[in-house]
Design an enzyme around this catalytic site. Structure first.
Site, mmCIF file in Angstrom:
data_model
loop_
_atom_site.group_PDB
_atom_site.id
_atom_site.type_symbol
_atom_site.label_atom_id
_atom_site.label_comp_id
_atom_site.label_asym_id
_atom_site.label_seq_id
_atom_site.Cartn_x
_atom_site.Cartn_y
_atom_site.Cartn_z
ATOM 1 C CG ASP A 133 9.931 2.430 -13.087
ATOM 2 O OD1 ASP A 133 8.974 2.665 -13.868
ATOM 3 O OD2 ASP A 133 9.847 1.615 -12.145
ATOM 4 N N GLY B 12 -1.964 -3.962 -2.731
ATOM 5 C CA GLY B 12 -2.775 -3.116 -3.623
ATOM 6 C C GLY B 12 -2.841 -1.667 -3.181
ATOM 7 C CB SER C 58 2.767 -5.957 -0.895
ATOM 8 O OG SER C 58 1.833 -6.083 -1.935
ATOM 9 C CG ASP D 73 7.781 -0.868 -7.328
ATOM 10 O OD1 ASP D 73 8.034 0.344 -7.394
ATOM 11 O OD2 ASP D 73 6.715 -1.363 -7.733
#
Ligand code: GLA
Length: 386
Positions: A34, A117, A122, A167
């Site tokens: 990305d 992690g 998250s 993400d």
């Protein structure tokens, strides 16, 4: 989880609230591509961060994390990076609110089942849940892409991780039953159906969460840029590794430092694997797709050097197990989860076998998550108009 946060918000703050949810993500193939302006193939999953929020008249942002039993309180005019997870909330306020601050105090409660992690993003889910909450509450009219970019800037400036956009984009733009083939150069994307009812997407957590991950991650980015700076001398159309083909890379191999060459070699190959992988998925050829996943892992381990002993052990063990189509380490690296495609009928035995093999070697039972490709971030419950 959703019920817990509802109950706890009421108990703790005793008022009406707005509730948002934002998912973690998987990435089928296309790792570290990305930030090299290449392609990625993520999807949102059925694990979320939930965030309940309501105004207060204290001129403060009060935040509470249910899992951690932690409470923090920040003055509204002081948005700067802090240690720990609240930095993502402060960063999002800084990035999207006019004048970088909240116009009124807010009480926020956060909970979730995206393991931290584990390479499931998250932190991006937290930024997305809060970004969406602010956008709705203050009628900011920001697009989902703008919210994703704000999340990425938050990682850069409030968490010192020079990450790409995958993400945040996946968390905000996910669509149930579909992968997102995203071109990180121009943000164009295509939903590719992931319609394999006989396959389970199982994440095996290596239980390793490397403390050097962010500095090593930023270093990989610099190494890729170093490769581009040299290769550009031979073709001024090269702006990123996305523009580099195998021939050009091999022709100038000797001019690159060996480490830089390896990093470039991985990225150039990974973009090619992703393109081929999308064709295989469209042809329903999971065997061929699975082989690309193993090749991706091999590159992550040998060329990109972002794997670890535990991840390598898991992938090589999984490769010989019954009903498995493919597996590789997923996300930023240095541990986290191994994404595995397993035939439905073998899924149960797969989980118990891989857990016992890992336990035998590392004396720890790895968590395994069977995931479903789900919708992206959404408002679960709006608050009445201000
Ligand atoms: C992390 C980053 C992403 C991406 C992956 C590796 O998850 O946040 O932007 O670079 O690592 O593919």
């Amino acid at each position: 989880m959703e019920m817990d946060i509802r109950r706890q918000f009421q108990q703790y703050f005793g008022k009406e609230y707005q509730l948002t949810a934002a998912p973690g993500r998987v990435n089928l193939i296309g790792e570290h591509t990305d930030y090299n302006q290449g392609f990625v193939l993520p999807a949102a999953i059925d694990r979320n961060i939930w965030l309940a929020m309501a105004p207060n008249n204290e001129n403060r942002l009060n935040v509470r994390a249910l899992e951690y039993h932690e409470n923090y309180s920040f003055l509204l005019d002081d948005m700067h990076p802090v240690k720990g997870w609240p930095t993502y909330l402060l960063g999002m306020i800084y990035m999207i609110m006019p004048e970088h601050r909240l116009p009124l105090g807010m009480d926020v409660v956060v909970t979730g089942n995206v393991p931290v992690g584990a390479g499931m993003s998250s932190s991006a889910a937290l930024c997305s849940a809060f970004g969406l909450a602010l956008n709705e509450f203050f009628h900011l009219a920001l697009s989902r892409l703008e919210l994703a970019l704000a999340g990425q800037k938050t990682e850069h400036q409030f968490a010192n991780l020079q990450c790409g956009i995958m993400d945040q984009f996946a968390s905000l733009q996910g669509k149930a039953g579909h992968l997102i083939k995203l071109d990180c150069r121009n943000m164009e994307y295509e939903y590719i159906p992931f319609n394999f009812p006989d396959i389970r997407l199982i994440l095996v957590n290596s239980m390793v969460s490397h403390s050097l991950a962010s500095s090593e991650y930023n270093l990989r980015r610099q190494q890729c840029d170093a490769g581009v700076a040299i290769l550009r001398n031979y073709d001024s159309d090269i702006h990123s590794l996305r523009d580099v083909g195998t021939d050009l890379l091999e022709t100038h191999r000797k001019e690159l430092d060996d480490t830089v060459y390896k990093r470039c070699h991985f990225i150039v190959g990974e973009n090619q694997r992703l393109q081929a992988g999308c064709d295989f998925l469209k042809q329903n050829d999971l065997d061929a797709f699975g082989k690309l996943m193993y090749a991706s892992h091999e590159g992550l381990s040998k060329d990109y050097a972002v794997s670890c002993q535990e991840s390598d052990f898991l992938v090589s063990t999984i490769k010989d197990m019954k009903g498995v189509k493919g597996a590789r380490q997923m996300g930023g690296g240095f541990g986290g989860c191994i994404i595995t495609l397993v035939e439905k009928d073998s899924a149960e035995i797969f989980i118990s076998d891989i857990q016992s093999a890992y336990e035998k070697k590392y004396r720890r039972i790895p968590d395994c998550y069977s995931t479903i490709i789900s919708e992206g971030a959404h408002i679960v419950q709006p608050l009445a108009e201000l």
